[in-house]
Design a protein around this motif. Structure first.
Motif, PDB file in Angstrom:
ATOM      1  N   ASP A  40      41.434  38.492  31.627  1.00 24.71           N
ATOM      2  CA  ASP A  40      42.452  38.134  30.628  1.00 24.71           C
ATOM      3  C   ASP A  40      41.908  38.344  29.206  1.00 24.71           C
ATOM      4  O   ASP A  40      42.090  37.489  28.341  1.00 24.71           O
ATOM      5  N   GLY A  41      41.224  39.450  29.008  1.00 22.04           N
ATOM      6  CA  GLY A  41      40.747  39.781  27.666  1.00 22.04           C
ATOM      7  C   GLY A  41      39.572  38.936  27.194  1.00 22.04           C
ATOM      8  O   GLY A  41      39.201  38.997  26.018  1.00 22.04           O
ATOM      9  N   ARG A  42      39.000  38.140  28.083  1.00 19.94           N
ATOM     10  CA  ARG A  42      37.848  37.317  27.681  1.00 19.94           C
ATOM     11  C   ARG A  42      36.664  37.540  28.616  1.00 19.94           C
ATOM     12  O   ARG A  42      36.839  37.908  29.772  1.00 19.94           O
ATOM     13  N   LEU A  43      35.457  37.312  28.085  1.00 22.81           N
ATOM     14  CA  LEU A  43      34.264  37.451  28.917  1.00 22.81           C
ATOM     15  C   LEU A  43      34.008  36.159  29.688  1.00 22.81           C
ATOM     16  O   LEU A  43      34.064  35.074  29.117  1.00 22.81           O
ATOM     17  N   HIS A  44      33.778  36.305  30.977  1.00 28.00           N
ATOM     18  CA  HIS A  44      33.444  35.147  31.817  1.00 28.00           C
ATOM     19  C   HIS A  44      32.107  35.411  32.459  1.00 28.00           C
ATOM     20  O   HIS A  44      31.846  36.517  32.922  1.00 28.00           O
ATOM     21  N   ARG A  45      31.244  34.388  32.533  1.00 28.94           N
ATOM     22  CA  ARG A  45      29.968  34.609  33.206  1.00 28.94           C
ATOM     23  C   ARG A  45      29.839  33.743  34.446  1.00 28.94           C
ATOM     24  O   ARG A  45      30.354  32.629  34.511  1.00 28.94           O
ATOM     25  N   ARG A  46      29.153  34.300  35.432  1.00 32.39           N
ATOM     26  CA  ARG A  46      28.906  33.568  36.657  1.00 32.39           C
ATOM     27  C   ARG A  46      27.463  33.846  37.060  1.00 32.39           C
ATOM     28  O   ARG A  46      27.095  34.989  37.317  1.00 32.39           O
ATOM     29  N   ALA A  47      26.666  32.778  37.046  1.00 35.00           N
ATOM     30  CA  ALA A  47      25.238  32.944  37.330  1.00 35.00           C
ATOM     31  C   ALA A  47      24.885  32.226  38.625  1.00 35.00           C
ATOM     32  O   ALA A  47      25.410  31.150  38.911  1.00 35.00           O
ATOM     33  N   THR A  48      23.971  32.815  39.400  1.00 38.43           N
ATOM     34  CA  THR A  48      23.504  32.136  40.615  1.00 38.43           C
ATOM     35  C   THR A  48      22.660  30.927  40.181  1.00 38.43           C
ATOM     36  O   THR A  48      22.129  30.904  39.059  1.00 38.43           O
ATOM     37  N   PRO A  49      22.501  29.921  41.050  1.00 35.78           N
ATOM     38  CA  PRO A  49      21.677  28.755  40.686  1.00 35.78           C
ATOM     39  C   PRO A  49      20.267  29.174  40.272  1.00 35.78           C
ATOM     40  O   PRO A  49      19.686  28.607  39.348  1.00 35.78           O
ATOM     41  N   GLN A  50      19.722  30.213  40.917  1.00 38.15           N
ATOM     42  CA  GLN A  50      18.369  30.671  40.578  1.00 38.15           C
ATOM     43  C   GLN A  50      18.327  31.216  39.151  1.00 38.15           C
ATOM     44  O   GLN A  50      17.316  31.105  38.469  1.00 38.15           O
ATOM     45  N   PHE A  51      19.445  31.791  38.679  1.00 41.03           N
ATOM     46  CA  PHE A  51      19.474  32.338  37.310  1.00 41.03           C
ATOM     47  C   PHE A  51      19.529  31.221  36.277  1.00 41.03           C
ATOM     48  O   PHE A  51      18.893  31.309  35.220  1.00 41.03           O
ATOM     49  N   GLN A  52      20.292  30.177  36.584  1.00 44.10           N
ATOM     50  CA  GLN A  52      20.489  29.066  35.632  1.00 44.10           C
ATOM     51  C   GLN A  52      19.145  28.540  35.121  1.00 44.10           C
ATOM     52  O   GLN A  52      19.011  28.162  33.965  1.00 44.10           O
ATOM     53  N   ALA A  53      18.152  28.527  36.011  1.00 42.17           N
ATOM     54  CA  ALA A  53      16.849  27.959  35.664  1.00 42.17           C
ATOM     55  C   ALA A  53      16.174  28.729  34.519  1.00 42.17           C
ATOM     56  O   ALA A  53      15.317  28.180  33.829  1.00 42.17           O
TER      57      ALA A  53
ATOM     58  N   VAL B 110      20.618  36.128  39.273  1.00 41.53           N
ATOM     59  CA  VAL B 110      21.493  37.183  38.732  1.00 41.53           C
ATOM     60  C   VAL B 110      22.684  36.547  38.018  1.00 41.53           C
ATOM     61  O   VAL B 110      23.210  35.526  38.473  1.00 41.53           O
ATOM     62  N   MET B 111      23.087  37.147  36.907  1.00 47.13           N
ATOM     63  CA  MET B 111      24.297  36.695  36.201  1.00 47.13           C
ATOM     64  C   MET B 111      25.263  37.872  36.063  1.00 47.13           C
ATOM     65  O   MET B 111      24.869  38.967  35.653  1.00 47.13           O
ATOM     66  N   PHE B 112      26.514  37.623  36.417  1.00 47.65           N
ATOM     67  CA  PHE B 112      27.568  38.643  36.308  1.00 47.65           C
ATOM     68  C   PHE B 112      28.457  38.279  35.126  1.00 47.65           C
ATOM     69  O   PHE B 112      28.885  37.130  34.999  1.00 47.65           O
ATOM     70  N   ILE B 113      28.723  39.249  34.272  1.00 46.53           N
ATOM     71  CA  ILE B 113      29.622  39.006  33.134  1.00 46.53           C
ATOM     72  C   ILE B 113      30.852  39.904  33.330  1.00 46.53           C
ATOM     73  O   ILE B 113      30.719  41.125  33.476  1.00 46.53           O
ATOM     74  N   GLU B 114      32.014  39.262  33.372  1.00 46.96           N
ATOM     75  CA  GLU B 114      33.250  39.948  33.743  1.00 46.96           C
ATOM     76  C   GLU B 114      34.307  39.818  32.654  1.00 46.96           C
ATOM     77  O   GLU B 114      34.358  38.795  31.966  1.00 46.96           O
ATOM     78  N   TRP B 115      35.168  40.810  32.550  1.00 47.67           N
ATOM     79  CA  TRP B 115      36.346  40.697  31.690  1.00 47.67           C
ATOM     80  C   TRP B 115      37.479  40.090  32.509  1.00 47.67           C
ATOM     81  O   TRP B 115      37.795  40.584  33.583  1.00 47.67           O
TER      82      TRP B 115
ATOM     83  N   SER C  13      28.974  43.533  32.662  1.00 44.31           N
ATOM     84  CA  SER C  13      27.531  43.674  32.644  1.00 44.31           C
ATOM     85  C   SER C  13      26.912  42.766  33.692  1.00 44.31           C
ATOM     86  O   SER C  13      27.508  41.777  34.102  1.00 44.31           O
ATOM     87  N   VAL C  14      25.722  43.125  34.126  1.00 52.27           N
ATOM     88  CA  VAL C  14      25.011  42.289  35.083  1.00 52.27           C
ATOM     89  C   VAL C  14      23.582  42.114  34.580  1.00 52.27           C
ATOM     90  O   VAL C  14      23.004  43.035  34.006  1.00 52.27           O
ATOM     91  N   VAL C  15      23.058  40.903  34.730  1.00 57.39           N
ATOM     92  CA  VAL C  15      21.713  40.598  34.264  1.00 57.39           C
ATOM     93  C   VAL C  15      20.892  40.167  35.475  1.00 57.39           C
ATOM     94  O   VAL C  15      21.268  39.224  36.161  1.00 57.39           O
TER      95      VAL C  15
END
Ligand code: AMP
Ligand code: MG
Length: 343
Positions: free
Chosen positions: A321-334, A314-319, A277-279
């Motif tokens: 190894d069977g787990r969800l990982h999220r990676r958000a840009t610094p602008q999203f963290q705020a 923007v935040m990217f949520i990825e599968w 998913s992407v936010v």
């Protein structure tokens, strides 16, 4: 006895204080565009009751449906699609504006977003077309390529009109129209004096002004799995839009493979990657709707690189190894809100 009174008095006092503090709040919801809408309004001006707000909302949504829907033969989009003329085709201001914006998003996303993919969307059984009896082959997709490509579509703003380079080009606005509808509805509510509202059309959310507690609106990002909806993160928004878009809802399965409703314009095929998913957060709902579709095409790493380069939240949520990982840009963290509590 005394105890009862002690308990009751603070309860009454709190209830009274709550009434005094909490401004009037009104919520409406209903079906639209094959999904649902919900509108929350804080402190509507006197005389604007539920019926008035519902009427205005449904009027805006019906107007959008009549212009943009590819599910009804009498819409402007369906008439433009059915026309084989390569001359200018007069359209409403709304449709011209939306197509102009769509073409800009195509350029900015390097072609990942493309409203002319309609024949490929149909070939894979999405949109108004039913699920295909047999999956399209490479030769079928190659043949469709002649009819596809946003550079074959042109917009005039004076007078409002569209033009196609090839007679059988068709447009599909499903990747951007719900967001546009949210923006138009918000403008309508604001023009009625409703400065504080939150609108959600099928996951396209726009939060304007302050919430009932006088703070930014708290919007839940759904956990990207197809089981029961559950919150994954909370973002705090004021005068901002958010789209959560993922492949966990709109797909079908054939011979154990999932076919997503997002088509990669480079291959003509449904996207197949680990992005769950992407936010996307942005200034308008149209913007976040289009970009969410584009990032779904690009996938996590190229998508993150483009978002970071453009300094987008923007935040990217990825599968992995069977787990969800999220990676958000610094602008999203705020915008992320880690506190617990009522939204
Ligand atoms: P969304 O849920 O906003 O990502 O929109 C998905 C819908 O947009 C699909 O059901 C298609 O009708 C259409 N679509 C699919 N792929 C694309 C694309 N690459 N660019 C623009 N629209 C697309
Ligand atoms: Mg979209």
């Amino acid at each position: 006895m005394n105890r009862t009174i002690v308990l009751i008095v603070p309860t009454l006092l709190l209830a009274f204080m709550g009434c005094a503090k909490r401004p009037a709040e009104l919520s409406i919801s209903g079906p639209t565009m094959g999904t649902t809408y919900s509108v929350k309004v804080i402190e509507p001006p006197p005389g604007l009751d539920e019926a008035v707000i519902r009427h205005a909302t449904e009027e805006v949504l019906a107007g959008i449906d009549l212009a943009m829907s590819s599910y009804r033969a009498d819409s402007e989009v369906s008439r433009f699609n059915a026309s084989a003329s390569t001359q200018w085709f007069p359209v409403s201001a709304d449709l011209a504006r939306l197509v102009r914006a769509a073409l800009e998003f195509s350029e900015l996303s390097g072609g990942a977003f493309d409203v002319t993919l309609a024949p490929m969307v149909a070939a894979w059984g999405f949109g108004p077309a039913a699920q295909p009896v047999s999956l399209p082959q490479d030769a079928d997709l190659d043949a469709l390529r002649r009819r596809v490509g946003y550079r074959k579509l042109h917009v005039s703003m004076q007078p409002f009109a569209l033009r196609k380079d090839v007679p059988d080009l068709e447009i599909d606005l499903n990747g951007i129209a719900p967001g546009y509808a949210v923006d138009l509805l918000s403008a309508r509510l604001s023009s009625m004096g409703i400065g504080r509202h939150m609108i959600d059309i099928g996951g396209e959310v726009l939060a304007v002004g302050l919430n009932a507690r006088g703070g930014p609106w708290r919007v839940a990002v759904e956990r990207p799995v197809d089981a029961e909806p559950a919150p994954y993160a909370i973002v705090q928004l004021q005068d901002m839009a958010v789209t959560t878009s993922g492949e966990y809802r709109r797909y079908y399965e054939r011979d154990g493979r999932r076919y997503s409703h997002t088509i990669d314009p480079r291959t003509g095929k449904p996207v197949a990657h680990a992005l769950a998913s992407v936010v996307v957060i942005g200034p308008t709902s149209m913007h976040t709707d289009a970009w969410a579709t584009a990032f779904n095409v690009l996938g996590a790493q190229p998508g993150y690189d483009l978002a970071a380069q453009r300094q987008m939240p923007v935040m990217f949520i990825e599968w992995r190894d069977g787990r969800l990982h999220r990676r958000a840009t610094p602008q999203f963290q705020a915008y992320l809100d880690w506190s617990e509590g009522e939204s």
